[in-house]
Motif scaffolding. Structure first.
Motif, mmCIF file in Angstrom:
data_model
loop_
_atom_site.group_PDB
_atom_site.id
_atom_site.type_symbol
_atom_site.label_atom_id
_atom_site.label_comp_id
_atom_site.label_asym_id
_atom_site.label_seq_id
_atom_site.Cartn_x
_atom_site.Cartn_y
_atom_site.Cartn_z
ATOM 1 N N HIS A 45 8.688 5.273 23.295
ATOM 2 C CA HIS A 45 8.133 6.201 24.276
ATOM 3 C C HIS A 45 7.094 5.562 25.196
ATOM 4 N N TRP A 47 4.579 3.709 24.509
ATOM 5 C CA TRP A 47 3.197 3.773 24.031
ATOM 6 C C TRP A 47 2.457 2.452 24.211
ATOM 7 N N SER A 173 1.975 11.012 18.874
ATOM 8 C CA SER A 173 1.458 9.874 19.626
ATOM 9 C C SER A 173 -0.038 9.722 19.395
#
Length: 315
Positions: A45, A47, A173
């Motif tokens: 994603h 990150w 997250s």
């Protein structure tokens, strides 16, 4: 803490008053963030690209660069850009009015001075009418007190987002700042694969968007405003957005559904001026998540109480 003292901790953010500084700071942050992107292996994603709120401003956290480590910080207290490595003395320069092109040149020179040689994609992302960093003499405003106030707001938001994150035992997250859209975000995942995202986000490659939304999410965040929406605000959305989400009962009452954006919005000032800003923001985060999770049939075993310092969860 009294109600008055609690409210005083949340600074005023008037987008119109610091619009030019916000635009410049976002582009500076993109330059720094793209160095982290170039030197970091891809993480789910995206990150690996984000910046983090820290005790002095915004930073990359440690980056492996060759045999050593690199950290880059916007110190918004001392108003300096700091470049720190494990192999050389710290370097950096003052954060002051300068063009994006000047910042780019000074920053890349600072990296080279500590032995870090890296090239980045010099085209900004997710901003209207992008100008290559080395050519951008247009964005040059920098109001240090305004940038400092923004960081103070981020510190408060980061704390509440962090508390909210503890009330979920599934995949979530970190609380992190995406420099493309310039928003602080925290995201929960149902654990299920999502339908392929259609893409089409301006200034963001479709491959990145589809990887970011490969799994079902309930995501919340904060951004300082933009020309399209010139107000600091909190947001919450789900992907895929479940049927009925737009009609959900969300607290506090100042929250509104933004159909064009497909998300719930809560003005920053509604939190800042509340008798208990932390509790007000938590209600927004909790009610938007709960609505998305209930309507999307998430597993309620992923939910738990907010974490308490020094106390392990019962199992």
């Amino acid at each position: 803490m009294t109600s008055h003292a609690a409210r005083a901790c949340w600074p005023t953010l008037d987008y119109a008053a610091w619009r030019d500084t916000a635009a410049t700071l976002q582009l500076w942050a993109q330059i720094v963030g793209k160095v982290r992107l170039k030197l970091s292996p891809w993480l789910n994603h995206g990150w690996q690209v984000a910046l983090y709120v820290n005790a002095r401003g915004l930073g990359t956290s440690p980056i492996h660069a060759g045999p050593g480590m690199l950290e880059i910080d916007f110190d918004l207290v001392a108003q300096r850009l700091l470049v720190r490595t494990s192999d050389a003395p710290d370097t950096g320069f003052a954060l002051e009015p300068m063009s994006v092109a000047s910042f780019y040149r000074r920053f890349m020179a600072a990296l080279e001075s500590v032995g870090v040689k890296v090239s980045i994609n010099v085209m900004p992302n997710e901003v209207p009418d992008p100008i290559r960093f080395p050519d951008d003499e247009e964005h040059a405003a920098y109001d240090a007190p305004a940038a400092y106030a923004f960081w103070r707001a981020l510190v408060r938001v980061d704390r509440v987002f962090g508390l909210f994150r503890t009330a979920f035992v599934g995949k979530a997250s970190p609380v992190h700042l995406f420099w493309g859209s310039f928003d602080l975000a925290v995201t929960r995942f149902s654990g299920r694969v999502a339908p392929p995202h259609p893409g089409g986000v301006p200034g963001l490659p479709d491959a990145v968007t589809r990887e970011a939304y490969s799994h079902e999410v309930s995501s919340a965040g904060f951004w300082p405003g933009s020309d399209a929406y010139p107000h600091a605000a909190f947001y919450s959305y789900a992907y895929p957005s479940p049927q009925g989400f737009a009609e959900a009962k969300i607290e506090p009452g100042q929250a509104t559904w933004a159909a064009a954006m497909g998300e719930w919005l809560l003005p920053y000032d509604a939190v800042r001026t509340a008798a208990d800003p932390d509790a007000t923001l938590l209600r927004f985060l909790e009610t938007t998540y709960r609505s998305a999770a209930d309507l999307g049939h998430w597993d309620h075993n992923l939910d738990c109480a907010i974490g308490v310092a020094g106390r392990p969860r019962s199992v």
